[in-house]
Design a protein around this motif. Structure first.
Motif, PDB file in Angstrom:
ATOM      1  N   THR A 105       0.838  -1.203   0.000  1.00 13.83           N
ATOM      2  CA  THR A 105       0.000   0.000   0.000  1.00 13.83           C
ATOM      3  C   THR A 105       0.871   1.250   0.000  1.00 13.83           C
ATOM      4  O   THR A 105       0.569   2.224  -0.695  1.00 13.83           O
ATOM      5  N   LEU A 106       1.944   1.236   0.781  1.00 11.32           N
ATOM      6  CA  LEU A 106       2.866   2.375   0.783  1.00 11.32           C
ATOM      7  C   LEU A 106       3.598   2.472  -0.547  1.00 11.32           C
ATOM      8  O   LEU A 106       3.818   3.575  -1.063  1.00 11.32           O
ATOM      9  N   LEU A 109       1.149   4.153  -2.879  1.00 11.52           N
ATOM     10  CA  LEU A 109       1.018   5.580  -2.586  1.00 11.52           C
ATOM     11  C   LEU A 109       2.207   6.369  -3.119  1.00 11.52           C
ATOM     12  O   LEU A 109       2.065   7.524  -3.521  1.00 11.52           O
ATOM     13  N   THR A 110       3.372   5.734  -3.151  1.00 13.93           N
ATOM     14  CA  THR A 110       4.589   6.404  -3.580  1.00 13.93           C
ATOM     15  C   THR A 110       4.735   6.433  -5.097  1.00 13.93           C
ATOM     16  O   THR A 110       5.169   7.443  -5.669  1.00 13.93           O
ATOM     17  N   LYS A 184       7.831   9.088   2.092  1.00  8.25           N
ATOM     18  CA  LYS A 184       6.367   9.186   2.020  1.00  8.25           C
ATOM     19  C   LYS A 184       5.736   8.803   3.355  1.00  8.25           C
ATOM     20  O   LYS A 184       4.809   9.471   3.826  1.00  8.25           O
ATOM     21  N   ALA A 185       6.230   7.736   3.967  1.00 12.54           N
ATOM     22  CA  ALA A 185       5.703   7.318   5.263  1.00 12.54           C
ATOM     23  C   ALA A 185       5.853   8.426   6.285  1.00 12.54           C
ATOM     24  O   ALA A 185       4.914   8.743   7.032  1.00 12.54           O
ATOM     25  N   THR A 193       7.320   2.749  10.547  1.00 13.19           N
ATOM     26  CA  THR A 193       7.641   1.996   9.341  1.00 13.19           C
ATOM     27  C   THR A 193       9.084   2.212   8.920  1.00 13.19           C
ATOM     28  O   THR A 193       9.539   3.349   8.801  1.00 13.19           O
ATOM     29  N   SER A 208       6.564  -2.333  10.298  1.00  8.16           N
ATOM     30  CA  SER A 208       5.550  -1.292  10.274  1.00  8.16           C
ATOM     31  C   SER A 208       4.707  -1.494  11.535  1.00  8.16           C
ATOM     32  O   SER A 208       5.147  -2.143  12.481  1.00  8.16           O
ATOM     33  N   ASP A 212       0.398   2.554  11.418  1.00  5.13           N
ATOM     34  CA  ASP A 212       0.918   3.042  10.139  1.00  5.13           C
ATOM     35  C   ASP A 212       0.162   2.437   8.956  1.00  5.13           C
ATOM     36  O   ASP A 212      -0.148   3.130   7.981  1.00  5.13           O
ATOM     37  N   PHE A 216      -1.801   4.260   5.859  1.00  2.00           N
ATOM     38  CA  PHE A 216      -1.612   4.012   4.426  1.00  2.00           C
ATOM     39  C   PHE A 216      -2.937   3.643   3.753  1.00  2.00           C
ATOM     40  O   PHE A 216      -3.230   4.113   2.653  1.00  2.00           O
TER      41      PHE A 216
END
Length: 392
Positions: A105-106, A109-110, A184-185, A193, A208, A212, A216
């Motif tokens: 998921t991260l 998002l990135t 991003k985190a 994370t 993580s 967190d 995300f």
């Protein structure tokens, strides 16, 4: 209309442009994260307040008539309102644990914001280098040309580490992608994370937390492309010689596969499993205008399907408890324990910060200039080299 590069050179121009631009992101984001807050003029900085989410055990603040929190065996879990960010209840929310494929998921998002789904890419040997043994795969093969949207289906539905490797290769490489994910985190306020392998494959030091992962999941649902991919039940994936084959989402709470009853109103997000992490899950569901996001990490009882059943019971509780409990915390950035993370700032200063989810990396006019130049080069390459794909 689907777009595709007519030659290797055009693809390289686009990829190099994007990759070169992205190399600026980790340093700029890290600089912003590390820049000390001078505090209000003439006075000391404000002190961050303790959060119940940093306490061990189950945290809930029931009002009269609130339902009892269900007993679950997961090492860590969170129930939150995806709209407001309010955490309704949690257990060891900030406990650092291996995330397995929920870390994708991260990754999404990135990387999603910088890779248009219509781009076509011919996979090379280099793209697939370094995939860990025993990885989940969607079936990406060297020499085959794929649309980026196909690869994202492979990431979200089949949890394909091969698809993650190709997408990371297109945006600067494995290490650079891990660095951007880390930045991003931090930008989202997710401080538990630590990214070592962007696909979620077990790696020393990669952890993580339920908190967190909920951050995300909530951020992802705010992106239409992320929300669309994570809610798909099935899709067709390109095979050899123009053929294709079906793939199905491995989130059984969404599909109802293997005897798991699908959850009414489920809209995603991502499941994961490794022998080290156990079963992990981010699940989101919508009911009566309210969206909840639940994370469950490593149930200790009930077998491989326990992660879905425990998420089900927590979602049921969350919908019933809505309006009957006081929040125990928030998924918004800044929910940190005393002495950790950025110190609190006055309300006026906070209002001036970028909104949640804003990349925030163009810190100077020089970086903005490079970004504009990169965008111009990409636009010129597209104008000169793009061809119409009549089969889309």
């Amino acid at each position: 209309m689907t777009i595709g590069f007519s030659s290797w050179a055009a693809r390289s121009t686009c990829v190099l442009c994007v990759a070169g631009l992205l190399t600026l992101m980790p340093a700029a984001a890290a600089a912003r994260a590390e820049r000390p807050d001078p505090g209000p003029p003439g006075g000391p900085r404000a002190t961050a307040q303790p959060s119940a989410l940093y306490r061990s055990g189950t945290q809930v603040r029931p009002r009269p008539g609130a339902p009892r929190v269900p007993e679950v065996s997961a090492l860590s879990w969170v129930v939150a309102d995806a709209g407001s960010g309010d955490v309704l209840a949690a257990n060891d929310a900030h406990r650092e644990l291996p995330p397995a494929s929920t870390l994708k998921t991260l990754f999404a998002l990135t990387v999603l914001p910088v890779l248009p789904g219509g781009i076509r890419h011919e996979v090379s040997t280099h793209d697939l280098a370094g995939i860990g043994p025993g990885s989940s795969l969607v079936g990406v093969v060297e020499g085959q040309t794929y649309r980026v949207s196909d690869l994202w289906n492979g990431v979200f539905l089949n949890s394909g580490n091969d698809a993650v490797h190709v997408l990371a290769s297109l945006t600067g490489g494995w290490s650079a992608t891990a660095d951007r994910m880390q930045a991003k985190a931090r930008g989202l306020g997710a401080r538990d994370t630590h990214v070592r392998s962007p696909d979620g494959y077990d790696a020393p030091g990669q952890v993580s937390s339920a908190y967190d992962l909920a951050v995300f999941g909530r951020a992802g649902l705010r992106r239409p492309d992320f929300a669309r991919y994570c809610a798909k039940v099935d899709a067709m994936f390109p095979g050899r010689d123009g053929s294709s084959y079906g793939i199905m989402n491995t989130n059984r709470l969404l599909t109802g596969a293997d005897g798991v009853e699908p959850y009414p109103g489920l809209i995603g997000v991502k499941n994961g499993y490794t022998s080290n992490a156990g079963n992990t899950l981010i699940a989101a569901a919508r009911r009566d205008g309210r969206t909840l996001v639940v994370t469950v990490m490593n149930p200790q009882e009930g077998g491989g399907h326990a992660v879905y059943e425990e998420a089900r019971s927590l979602l049921d509780w969350g919908f019933e408890a809505a309006g009957r409990v006081e929040p125990v915390g928030s998924l918004a950035p800044g929910d940190v324990p005393p002495g950790q993370g950025p110190q609190a700032v006055p309300a006026a200063a906070t209002a001036a910060k970028p909104a949640e989810g804003d990349p925030g990396w163009p810190e100077t006019g020089a970086i903005l200039g490079v970004a504009g130049l990169g965008a111009g080069v990409m636009a010129l390459a597209l104008r000169l080299k793009l061809v119409r794909d009549d089969g889309s």
